[in-house]
Design a protein around this motif. Structure first.
Motif, PDB file in Angstrom:
ATOM      1  N   UNK A 183       0.798  -0.971  -0.179  1.00  0.00           N
ATOM      2  CA  UNK A 183       0.073  -0.364  -0.456  1.00  0.00           C
ATOM      3  C   UNK A 183       1.103   1.392  -0.095  1.00  0.00           C
ATOM      4  N   UNK A 184       1.443   1.773  -0.847  1.00  0.00           N
ATOM      5  CA  UNK A 184       1.504   3.013  -1.603  1.00  0.00           C
ATOM      6  C   UNK A 184       0.945   4.388  -1.137  1.00  0.00           C
ATOM      7  N   UNK A 185      -0.146   4.222  -0.886  1.00  0.00           N
ATOM      8  CA  UNK A 185      -0.684   5.489   0.022  1.00  0.00           C
ATOM      9  C   UNK A 185      -0.215   6.130   0.977  1.00  0.00           C
ATOM     10  N   UNK A 186      -0.108   7.690   0.480  1.00  0.00           N
ATOM     11  CA  UNK A 186       0.473   7.832   2.002  1.00  0.00           C
ATOM     12  C   UNK A 186      -0.632   8.101   2.839  1.00  0.00           C
ATOM     13  N   UNK A 187       0.092   7.681   4.130  1.00  0.00           N
ATOM     14  CA  UNK A 187      -0.542   7.934   5.509  1.00  0.00           C
ATOM     15  C   UNK A 187      -0.773   9.145   6.175  1.00  0.00           C
ATOM     16  N   UNK A 188      -1.967   9.441   6.804  1.00  0.00           N
ATOM     17  CA  UNK A 188      -2.363  10.769   7.229  1.00  0.00           C
ATOM     18  C   UNK A 188      -2.095  10.174   8.530  1.00  0.00           C
ATOM     19  N   UNK A 189      -1.531  11.052   9.179  1.00  0.00           N
ATOM     20  CA  UNK A 189      -0.550  12.774   9.983  1.00  0.00           C
ATOM     21  C   UNK A 189      -1.846  11.538  11.508  1.00  0.00           C
ATOM     22  N   UNK A 190      -1.746  11.155  12.469  1.00  0.00           N
ATOM     23  CA  UNK A 190      -2.200  10.966  13.826  1.00  0.00           C
ATOM     24  C   UNK A 190      -3.223  12.174  14.406  1.00  0.00           C
ATOM     25  N   UNK A 191      -4.379  12.095  14.584  1.00  0.00           N
ATOM     26  CA  UNK A 191      -5.466  13.386  14.767  1.00  0.00           C
ATOM     27  C   UNK A 191      -6.180  13.310  15.782  1.00  0.00           C
ATOM     28  N   UNK A 192      -6.333  13.428  16.995  1.00  0.00           N
ATOM     29  CA  UNK A 192      -6.421  13.728  18.693  1.00  0.00           C
ATOM     30  C   UNK A 192      -7.913  13.382  18.344  1.00  0.00           C
ATOM     31  N   UNK A 193      -8.484  14.019  17.382  1.00  0.00           N
ATOM     32  CA  UNK A 193     -10.175  13.990  17.790  1.00  0.00           C
ATOM     33  C   UNK A 193      -9.715  12.456  17.750  1.00  0.00           C
ATOM     34  N   UNK A 194      -9.055  11.574  15.802  1.00  0.00           N
ATOM     35  CA  UNK A 194      -9.699  10.011  15.371  1.00  0.00           C
ATOM     36  C   UNK A 194      -9.809   9.098  17.065  1.00  0.00           C
ATOM     37  N   UNK A 195      -8.425   9.980  17.660  1.00  0.00           N
ATOM     38  CA  UNK A 195      -7.799   9.053  19.041  1.00  0.00           C
ATOM     39  C   UNK A 195      -8.968   8.923  19.697  1.00  0.00           C
ATOM     40  N   UNK A 196     -10.009   9.921  20.085  1.00  0.00           N
ATOM     41  CA  UNK A 196     -10.764   9.813  20.815  1.00  0.00           C
ATOM     42  C   UNK A 196     -11.956   9.099  20.082  1.00  0.00           C
ATOM     43  N   UNK A 197     -11.968   9.128  19.479  1.00  0.00           N
ATOM     44  CA  UNK A 197     -13.365   8.627  18.824  1.00  0.00           C
ATOM     45  C   UNK A 197     -13.508   6.984  18.804  1.00  0.00           C
ATOM     46  N   UNK A 198     -11.763   6.297  18.037  1.00  0.00           N
ATOM     47  CA  UNK A 198     -11.546   5.002  18.054  1.00  0.00           C
ATOM     48  C   UNK A 198     -12.079   4.604  19.502  1.00  0.00           C
ATOM     49  N   UNK A 199     -11.156   6.085  21.191  1.00  0.00           N
ATOM     50  CA  UNK A 199     -11.430   5.033  21.959  1.00  0.00           C
ATOM     51  C   UNK A 199     -12.736   5.002  22.619  1.00  0.00           C
ATOM     52  N   UNK A 200     -13.256   5.998  22.227  1.00  0.00           N
ATOM     53  CA  UNK A 200     -14.364   5.865  23.151  1.00  0.00           C
ATOM     54  C   UNK A 200     -15.519   5.012  22.326  1.00  0.00           C
ATOM     55  N   UNK A 201     -15.128   4.399  21.271  1.00  0.00           N
ATOM     56  CA  UNK A 201     -16.026   3.631  20.784  1.00  0.00           C
ATOM     57  C   UNK A 201     -15.910   2.092  20.808  1.00  0.00           C
ATOM     58  N   UNK A 202     -14.137   2.044  21.059  1.00  0.00           N
ATOM     59  CA  UNK A 202     -13.838   0.289  20.740  1.00  0.00           C
ATOM     60  C   UNK A 202     -13.485   0.040  22.971  1.00  0.00           C
ATOM     61  N   UNK A 203     -12.978   1.110  23.321  1.00  0.00           N
ATOM     62  CA  UNK A 203     -12.440   0.737  24.748  1.00  0.00           C
ATOM     63  C   UNK A 203     -13.513  -0.075  25.375  1.00  0.00           C
ATOM     64  N   UNK A 204     -15.147   0.196  25.398  1.00  0.00           N
ATOM     65  CA  UNK A 204     -16.186  -0.600  26.447  1.00  0.00           C
ATOM     66  C   UNK A 204     -16.591  -1.639  25.423  1.00  0.00           C
ATOM     67  N   UNK A 205     -15.893  -1.836  24.190  1.00  0.00           N
ATOM     68  CA  UNK A 205     -15.539  -3.512  23.495  1.00  0.00           C
ATOM     69  C   UNK A 205     -15.246  -3.549  23.980  1.00  0.00           C
TER      70      UNK A 205
END
Length: 275
Positions: A183-205
């Protein structure tokens, strides 16, 4: 699209299952039950560690990346994974406070397997979410074949059950490398809002994932604790073979369906998604 994706995913699960069947046949003839029991216990521990520390990333990626093809969650997922690995390495040794008779080598090998296996699994979630079943199948097959090759090499070198654990981790590492190089597509940078979104959904599961992992692994650990590693090795073979055949079909259906459901629910309406 659903039928085509299901067919590809079915191949992606059938071929590794066939390779795994060959591997189990070879391993159980080249290793003693006690040596294979070490592998069974190590894989069980790795499954529990993966459920505790990494399941939240996989579950979140499978949802949010599938919902939006334009947004790239890879950079955020990589940072989340690296932070989780740091937490895993810092906290897992605390198990010796409760079980000082546990082998250090076995625990380290289980940690290595947990990290490598879940890293390639997170990458596979991105392939599923972006509706790329062919790449998913290629990575899955390379991971399986290379793992068996490393496993036979480890047995030939006399490394026993720990060698099989290392081989499983190295096979996953081969899948990670293929994923990154392909996969040679450029990887987007870390985003705090995305991290919070992932954690809020995934951690309870995580609790749900942990319950499944404990349910799947506790029988082997109980047999090893009460009857020894010889019995765990024999029991592990008997339990894994029928489970592989059942999971193979169900996983193929889920792999094809889940990302399409999330994408449909995001882009269309509930009625279309339900259909």
């Amino acid at each position: 699209m659903l039928n085509r994706h299901f067919s590809i995913y079915l191949v992606a699960y059938i071929l590794p299952a066939a390779v795994g069947f060959f591997a189990v046949t070879a391993y159980t003839r080249l290793l003693t039950p006690a040596e294979y029991g070490v592998y069974v216990v190590g894989i069980s521990l790795a499954g529990i560690l993966g459920a505790i520390f990494f399941a939240w990333i996989k579950l979140s990626v499978s949802r949010y990346q599938a919902m939006s093809a334009e947004v790239d969650f890879r950079g955020t997922a990589m940072v989340a994974f690296a932070l989780t690995v740091a937490v895993l390495c810092a906290t897992t040794p605390l198990v010796f406070l409760f079980r000082n008779d546990l082998s250090v080598g076995l625990l380290l090998a289980s940690m290595f397997v947990a990290i490598m296996a879940n890293a390639v699994d997170v990458g596979q979630e991105f392939e599923r979410a972006k509706l790329r079943p062919y790449r998913f199948a290629a990575i899955s097959i390379v991971r399986s074949v290379s793992g068996v090759g490393f496993g036979l090499l480890g047995i030939w070198l006399g490394w026993g059950g720990l060698g099989l654990l290392a081989a499983f981790g190295l096979g996953s590492l081969a899948g990670i490398i293929l994923n990154l190089l392909g996969d040679r597509t450029r990887i987007a940078r870390f985003q705090r809002s995305q991290f919070v979104q992932l954690a809020r959904y995934g951690l309870p599961l995580t609790l749900a994932g942990l319950s499944i992992a404990v349910y799947s692994a506790c029988d082997r650990l109980i047999v090893a604790y009460l009857l020894g590693k010889d019995a765990a090795g024999i029991f592990g073979v008997a339990a894994d073979l029928p489970r592989q055949f059942m999971v193979m079909i169900a996983s193929s259906v889920a792999a094809a369906t889940v990302p399409l459901v999330f994408r449909s629910l995001s882009d269309k309406n509930i009625e279309t998604t339900r259909e």
